[in-house]
Write a protein that holds these residues in place. Structure first.
Motif, mmCIF file in Angstrom:
data_model
loop_
_atom_site.group_PDB
_atom_site.id
_atom_site.type_symbol
_atom_site.label_atom_id
_atom_site.label_comp_id
_atom_site.label_asym_id
_atom_site.label_seq_id
_atom_site.Cartn_x
_atom_site.Cartn_y
_atom_site.Cartn_z
ATOM 1 N N CYS A 14 -0.690 -9.938 36.707
ATOM 2 C CA CYS A 14 -0.337 -11.148 35.956
ATOM 3 C C CYS A 14 1.124 -11.101 35.529
ATOM 4 C CB CYS A 14 -1.166 -11.250 34.680
ATOM 5 S SG CYS A 14 -2.756 -11.956 34.917
ATOM 6 N N GLY A 15 1.783 -10.023 35.873
ATOM 7 C CA GLY A 15 3.173 -9.881 35.444
ATOM 8 C C GLY A 15 3.290 -9.331 34.029
ATOM 9 N N LYS A 16 2.235 -8.686 33.563
ATOM 10 C CA LYS A 16 2.232 -8.157 32.187
ATOM 11 C C LYS A 16 3.313 -7.110 31.966
ATOM 12 C CE LYS A 16 -1.832 -6.296 32.314
ATOM 13 N NZ LYS A 16 -2.257 -6.614 33.680
ATOM 14 N N SER A 17 3.413 -6.176 32.923
ATOM 15 C CA SER A 17 4.336 -5.054 32.715
ATOM 16 C C SER A 17 5.787 -5.519 32.659
ATOM 17 C CB SER A 17 4.185 -4.006 33.813
ATOM 18 O OG SER A 17 2.897 -3.467 33.752
ATOM 19 N N THR A 18 6.152 -6.429 33.552
ATOM 20 C CA THR A 18 7.533 -6.928 33.558
ATOM 21 C C THR A 18 7.825 -7.622 32.232
ATOM 22 O OG1 THR A 18 7.271 -7.292 35.906
ATOM 23 C CG2 THR A 18 9.155 -8.351 34.882
ATOM 24 N N LEU A 19 6.880 -8.454 31.819
ATOM 25 C CA LEU A 19 7.062 -9.190 30.568
ATOM 26 C C LEU A 19 7.138 -8.226 29.378
ATOM 27 C CD1 LEU A 19 7.109 -11.900 29.063
ATOM 28 C CD2 LEU A 19 4.614 -11.930 29.147
ATOM 29 N N ALA A 20 6.241 -7.247 29.365
ATOM 30 C CA ALA A 20 6.213 -6.285 28.258
ATOM 31 C C ALA A 20 7.515 -5.475 28.208
ATOM 32 C CB ALA A 20 5.021 -5.349 28.414
ATOM 33 N N PHE A 31 8.439 0.566 25.349
ATOM 34 C CA PHE A 31 7.471 -0.075 26.241
ATOM 35 C C PHE A 31 6.577 0.990 26.875
ATOM 36 C CE2 PHE A 31 6.859 -0.863 30.906
ATOM 37 C CZ PHE A 31 5.721 -1.628 30.767
ATOM 38 N N ILE A 32 5.281 0.786 26.807
ATOM 39 C CA ILE A 32 4.348 1.713 27.463
ATOM 40 C C ILE A 32 3.437 0.947 28.424
ATOM 41 C CG2 ILE A 32 2.446 3.370 27.150
ATOM 42 C CD1 ILE A 32 5.055 4.489 26.085
ATOM 43 N N ASP A 33 3.480 1.364 29.690
ATOM 44 C CA ASP A 33 2.631 0.787 30.724
ATOM 45 C C ASP A 33 1.376 1.670 30.792
ATOM 46 O OD1 ASP A 33 1.429 0.126 33.099
ATOM 47 O OD2 ASP A 33 3.165 0.506 34.363
ATOM 48 N N SER A 34 0.317 1.252 30.105
ATOM 49 C CA SER A 34 -0.865 2.133 30.034
ATOM 50 C C SER A 34 -1.529 2.276 31.403
ATOM 51 C CB SER A 34 -1.872 1.626 28.999
ATOM 52 O OG SER A 34 -2.444 0.419 29.420
#
Ligand code: DC
Length: 226
Positions: A14-20, A31-34
């Motif tokens: 969904c593009g979460k990581s880029t946005l986060a 920023f943490i990419d779980s």
């Protein structure tokens, strides 16, 4: 002004990581990419051919895993390290993507990862993305965002991302993998993917990166100012 925890949950691609990552950078937050943590655990399990049907084997394998994020000066991102090895590229390949949902559905694996994620949030000033961050990891987070996007848009985005690294991949492969992960992530027994009751929903199917960022940045600033 106060320090807060921001969670971004939602389906794969969904593009979460880029946005986060962008949000954290704007706020000067960590920023943490779980998902990267579950991917690194999966890579380790694949390498050691851990039999996930056996609790003892899972327990023993987890005992041999040390996870850390380290800043990469070249990319400006935080790379995932598994036992001091940079596995950032390896954890994004198809083999790991095919197995990560079954590994991340294991109770012991979740407990192992969630405990470390909660530790990382102790100082607040963190943006974490995943599937259960607003529901299980930080149920008291000050700002929870649930990101959604049209499935066709997600397949297209993911295909573009994977094709750049692996030109042999087909759109059908990507679609099948996303559907499988959506199903497993939403239907697993422990911490299934679901929207927290107090999460704000962001459908980004028709939004540019800049537009999405502007929306969540506004939400974050309002929460920080409270
Ligand atoms: O965000 P991602 O696609 O890199 O995540 C990889 C997998 O890890 C995903 O299929 C589900 C799992 N995951 C999870 O179960 N809980 C999280 N908080 C993050 C990811």
């Amino acid at each position: 002004m106060r320090d807060i925890i921001i969670t971004l949950d939602g389906y794969s691609s969904c593009g979460k990581s880029t946005l986060a990552r962008q949000l954290a950078s704007e706020l000067n937050y960590v920023f943490i990419d779980s998902g990267a943590m579950y991917r690194a655990i999966t890579l380790y399990f694949l390498r050691l051919r851990v039999n996930i049907a056996h609790e003892k084997a899972i327990h023993k394998a987890l005992g041999g895993i040390s996870l850390a994020f380290q800043y990469n000066e070249l990319t400006g991102n935080c790379d995932m390290y598994l036992n001091d090895e940079n596995v950032e590229a390896l954890i994004r390949d198809m083999l790991v993507s095919e197995h990560v949902s079954e590994v991340s559905a294991l109770k012991e694996v979740r407990e192992f990862a969630v405990a470390q994620q909660q530790e990382m949030g102790k100082q607040k000033k963190i943006v974490m993305d995943g599937r259960d961050i607003g529901t299980t990891v930080f149920p008291d987070a000050e700002l929870k965002v649930f990101v959604t996007a049209d499935p066709a848009v997600r397949v297209e985005r993911r295909f573009k991302e994977m094709y750049a690294k692996n030109p042999g991949i087909t759109i059908e492969d990507v679609k099948a993998n996303l559907e499988m992960r959506d199903y497993t992530d939403s239907n697993r027994e422990y911490s299934p993917l679901r929207k927290a009751e107090d999460a704000l929903e962001l459908d980004n199917s028709n939004l540019t990166r800049e537009e999405q960022l502007a929306i969540v940045l506004q939400w974050a600033k309002e929460k920080i100012a409270q």
